[in-house]
Scaffold this motif. Structure first.
Motif, mmCIF file in Angstrom:
data_model
loop_
_atom_site.group_PDB
_atom_site.id
_atom_site.type_symbol
_atom_site.label_atom_id
_atom_site.label_comp_id
_atom_site.label_asym_id
_atom_site.label_seq_id
_atom_site.Cartn_x
_atom_site.Cartn_y
_atom_site.Cartn_z
ATOM 1 N N HIS A 257 0.841 -1.201 0.000
ATOM 2 C CA HIS A 257 0.000 0.000 0.000
ATOM 3 C C HIS A 257 0.877 1.252 0.000
ATOM 4 C CE1 HIS A 257 -3.674 2.314 0.768
ATOM 5 N NE2 HIS A 257 -2.982 2.993 1.675
ATOM 6 N N ALA A 258 1.933 1.215 0.847
ATOM 7 C CA ALA A 258 2.839 2.365 0.907
ATOM 8 C C ALA A 258 3.538 2.573 -0.434
ATOM 9 C CB ALA A 258 3.861 2.163 2.020
ATOM 10 N N LYS A 259 3.960 1.439 -1.053
ATOM 11 C CA LYS A 259 4.613 1.535 -2.368
ATOM 12 C C LYS A 259 3.644 2.090 -3.412
ATOM 13 C CE LYS A 259 7.841 0.740 -5.498
ATOM 14 N NZ LYS A 259 7.097 1.088 -6.712
ATOM 15 N N SER A 260 2.408 1.637 -3.356
ATOM 16 C CA SER A 260 1.413 2.136 -4.309
ATOM 17 C C SER A 260 1.139 3.618 -4.076
ATOM 18 C CB SER A 260 0.119 1.326 -4.180
ATOM 19 O OG SER A 260 0.334 -0.030 -4.521
ATOM 20 N N ASP A 261 1.099 4.012 -2.794
ATOM 21 C CA ASP A 261 0.914 5.439 -2.491
ATOM 22 C C ASP A 261 2.095 6.248 -3.009
ATOM 23 O OD1 ASP A 261 -1.524 5.159 -1.333
ATOM 24 O OD2 ASP A 261 -0.830 5.276 0.748
ATOM 25 N N GLN A 262 3.300 5.696 -2.822
ATOM 26 C CA GLN A 262 4.490 6.379 -3.330
ATOM 27 C C GLN A 262 4.432 6.480 -4.855
ATOM 28 O OE1 GLN A 262 8.217 4.585 -2.179
ATOM 29 N NE2 GLN A 262 9.386 5.772 -3.645
ATOM 30 N N ASP A 263 4.029 5.378 -5.498
ATOM 31 C CA ASP A 263 3.901 5.391 -6.959
ATOM 32 C C ASP A 263 2.900 6.459 -7.401
ATOM 33 O OD1 ASP A 263 5.706 3.347 -7.033
ATOM 34 O OD2 ASP A 263 4.231 1.764 -7.417
ATOM 35 N N LEU A 264 1.800 6.576 -6.640
ATOM 36 C CA LEU A 264 0.793 7.577 -6.981
ATOM 37 C C LEU A 264 1.371 8.981 -6.847
ATOM 38 C CD1 LEU A 264 -2.034 8.541 -7.661
ATOM 39 C CD2 LEU A 264 -2.671 8.229 -5.255
ATOM 40 N N GLN A 265 2.106 9.223 -5.750
ATOM 41 C CA GLN A 265 2.710 10.546 -5.568
ATOM 42 C C GLN A 265 3.730 10.829 -6.671
ATOM 43 O OE1 GLN A 265 1.569 12.778 -3.380
ATOM 44 N NE2 GLN A 265 0.075 11.165 -2.908
ATOM 45 N N GLU A 266 4.480 9.793 -7.055
ATOM 46 C CA GLU A 266 5.446 9.973 -8.146
ATOM 47 C C GLU A 266 4.726 10.240 -9.461
ATOM 48 O OE1 GLU A 266 7.763 6.436 -8.045
ATOM 49 O OE2 GLU A 266 9.055 7.113 -6.399
ATOM 50 N N LEU A 267 3.602 9.558 -9.659
ATOM 51 C CA LEU A 267 2.826 9.784 -10.878
ATOM 52 C C LEU A 267 2.288 11.212 -10.910
ATOM 53 C CD1 LEU A 267 1.635 8.540 -13.464
ATOM 54 C CD2 LEU A 267 -0.359 7.863 -12.117
ATOM 55 N N ILE A 268 1.825 11.693 -9.743
ATOM 56 C CA ILE A 268 1.345 13.075 -9.668
ATOM 57 C C ILE A 268 2.488 14.033 -9.989
ATOM 58 C CG2 ILE A 268 0.470 14.842 -8.104
ATOM 59 C CD1 ILE A 268 -1.084 12.604 -6.663
ATOM 60 N N LYS A 269 3.682 13.743 -9.411
ATOM 61 C CA LYS A 269 4.850 14.599 -9.679
ATOM 62 C C LYS A 269 5.237 14.556 -11.156
ATOM 63 C CE LYS A 269 8.954 13.160 -8.613
ATOM 64 N NZ LYS A 269 9.658 13.263 -9.906
ATOM 65 N N ASP A 270 5.079 13.381 -11.776
ATOM 66 C CA ASP A 270 5.404 13.265 -13.198
ATOM 67 C C ASP A 270 4.576 14.233 -14.039
ATOM 68 O OD1 ASP A 270 7.193 11.327 -12.514
ATOM 69 O OD2 ASP A 270 6.002 9.640 -13.252
ATOM 70 N N GLY A 271 3.419 14.592 -13.513
ATOM 71 C CA GLY A 271 2.568 15.528 -14.246
ATOM 72 C C GLY A 271 3.193 16.895 -14.401
#
Length: 465
Positions: A257-271
């Motif tokens: 879950h933490a990794k997925s949350d991190q991935d989501l934050q990274e995806l948001i940053k990729d924007g």
């Protein structure tokens, strides 16, 4: 890179053949290297994305374009990214619910596991008590009760038969059997029959109890105890393991879950890379301007509309207006060892004839690069309205050694013997004596004399063989 060039450093006046009068002049050596004009603080644009990889170019400015602060220099198609981001956020909500459920299940298991272990122990203890009681007391009591029931039934039949016998004897002595007496006899005969049936039934039930029920109960109680013992022993192993597995599974779910949350934050940053803007006014160069070079690289393969820009690759560089240009180059190990700190020199630029600009060494790498070259950085003094721009090339002449009053003589004037160097010096009385000297650099076929000779002294120079 070309070999260093040497300037004549010493003028030797010939008085006559075979004699040289020592004179001194400045001695200088220099090193020539190619260098590139590079701005001191370029801004390099890279897509340092962690999750999103489909950066399809929608618009971009031209190479060499002048841009203003906050002007869009590179924009990517965002529709697919926005859809993927929305789906990822929805999935995150589902993961959050699943994590909460897993946490509740773990909390329940932490409570129920000790209770289940306690229940298994209690069932084992009770089964043991029941077996022990039956073995030590209960079985004997049940067997005795079965036999006593049979004896009781026999006694009851005997009592009923004796009572009937006494009634018949009593009524026969009277000689007259009244109706009431007939009723009493009838009732007594029924009691006898009932006692006989009871005895028959008791005989069968006692036999069944002694031969079947009681032995089977012994087997059942032993089996119940064995089952309870096995269940307890198994539970003592499996239930804690099940709890531990649940804890490990929950921890793994948490990490996921933490990794997925991190991935989501990274995806948001990729924007943030979907639109790149100029931070200041300046000029755009395709490719990367690094510490000591400018390289277009393979940008021609993707820097166009509909091109797909690769991640972690320099796309463009921005040279801010008013940037100070420096010179960057590289040299070999041999030349690295020749350059003194804060060396000075000049740079010439092809196309600007008869124009040399002062340069000063500001950077000299202490470790080689992958090409076994050492980076060199120089400051350069350019006129205010200089036409030189980033990426232009220059020829640098860097002074590596200079001595204002140097003495040098032909090599054949020096005699080397026993590790010492000496020359034949003409004395005031016209005689000659050997004078030890300390030699330095060899420049233009002459050897520098550091110690042992003075200006206006005369030495003997043998004719060349």
């Amino acid at each position: 890179m070309k070999s260093p060039y040497l300037l004549p450093a010493l003028f030797l006046a010939n008085c006559f053949a075979g004699e040289l009068t020592i004179k001194s002049q400045p001695l200088e050596t220099s090193l020539e290297l190619d260098a590139t004009f590079i701005p001191d603080q370029p801004k390099v644009f890279k897509i340092e994305a962690d999750q999103w990889s489909q950066f399809v170019i929608a618009e971009l400015v031209d190479h060499g374009a002048k841009v203003k602060k906050d002007q869009v220099i590179l924009a990517f198609e965002a529709e697919d990214y926005q859809r993927h981001l929305a789906e990822t956020k929805e999935a995150a909500k589902g993961r959050k619910i699943a994590l909460a459920n897993a946490e509740r299940e773990l909390a329940d298991l932490k409570v129920s596991t000790p209770r289940l272990l306690e229940g298994l122990k209690l069932a084992r203890d009770r089964a043991k008590e029941s077996l022990d009681y039956f073995t030590e007391t209960g079985r004997a009591l049940q067997e005795e009760d079965a036999r006593e029931s049979l004896d009781r039934a026999k006694r009851s039949l005997s009592y009923q038969e004796e009572e009937l016998k006494q009634l018949l004897k009593m009524y026969q002595e009277d000689g007259i059997t009244e109706e009431t007496e007939e009723i009493i006899l009838k009732r007594q005969r029924a009691s006898v029959e009932s006692a006989r049936f009871t005895l028959k039934k008791t005989e069968q039930s006692s036999k069944w109890a002694l031969e079947k029920t009681i032995p089977r109960q012994a087997v059942d109680l032993k089996r119940a105890y064995d089952d309870a013992l096995l269940a307890h022993e198994t539970g003592m192993i499996k239930l804690p393991h099940a709890l531990e597995e649940k804890m490990l599974s929950f921890a793994k779910t948490q990490r996921s879950h933490a990794k997925s949350d991190q991935d989501l934050q990274e995806l948001i940053k990729d924007g943030t890379f979907m639109t790149l803007k100029a931070p200041v006014d300046g000029t755009i160069y395709y490719g990367e301007i690094s510490d000591n070079s400018w390289s277009v690289g393979g940008t021609a393969k993707f820097l166009f509309e509909t091109g797909v820009a690769p991640a972690n690759t320099a796309l463009m560089s921005l040279v801010p207006d008013g940037s100070t240009l420096t010179l960057q180059g590289s040299i070999s190990q041999k030349h690295r060892l020749q350059i003194p700190a804060e060396a000075k020199g000049t740079v010439s630029v092809e196309g600007l004839e008869d124009a040399n600009f002062p340069v000063t060494l500001t950077q000299l790498d202490t470790a080689p690069n992958a090409s076994e070259q050492y980076g060199v950085g120089l400051s350069v003094e350019l006129p205010k309205e200089s036409p030189i721009v980033t990426g232009m090339k220059g020829k640098v002449q860097l002074v590596t050694y200079r001595k204002e009053a140097a003495i040098s003589i032909p090599p054949n004037a020096i005699t080397n013997e026993g590790g010492k160097s000496s020359v034949k010096l003409k004395m005031a009385d016209g005689k000659h004596e050997m004078r030890e000297v300390k030699t330095g650099r060899t420049v233009n076929g002459k050897i520098e004399i550091l110690e042992g000779l003075e200006v206006d002294q005369v030495i003997l120079v043998p004719d060349p063989e």
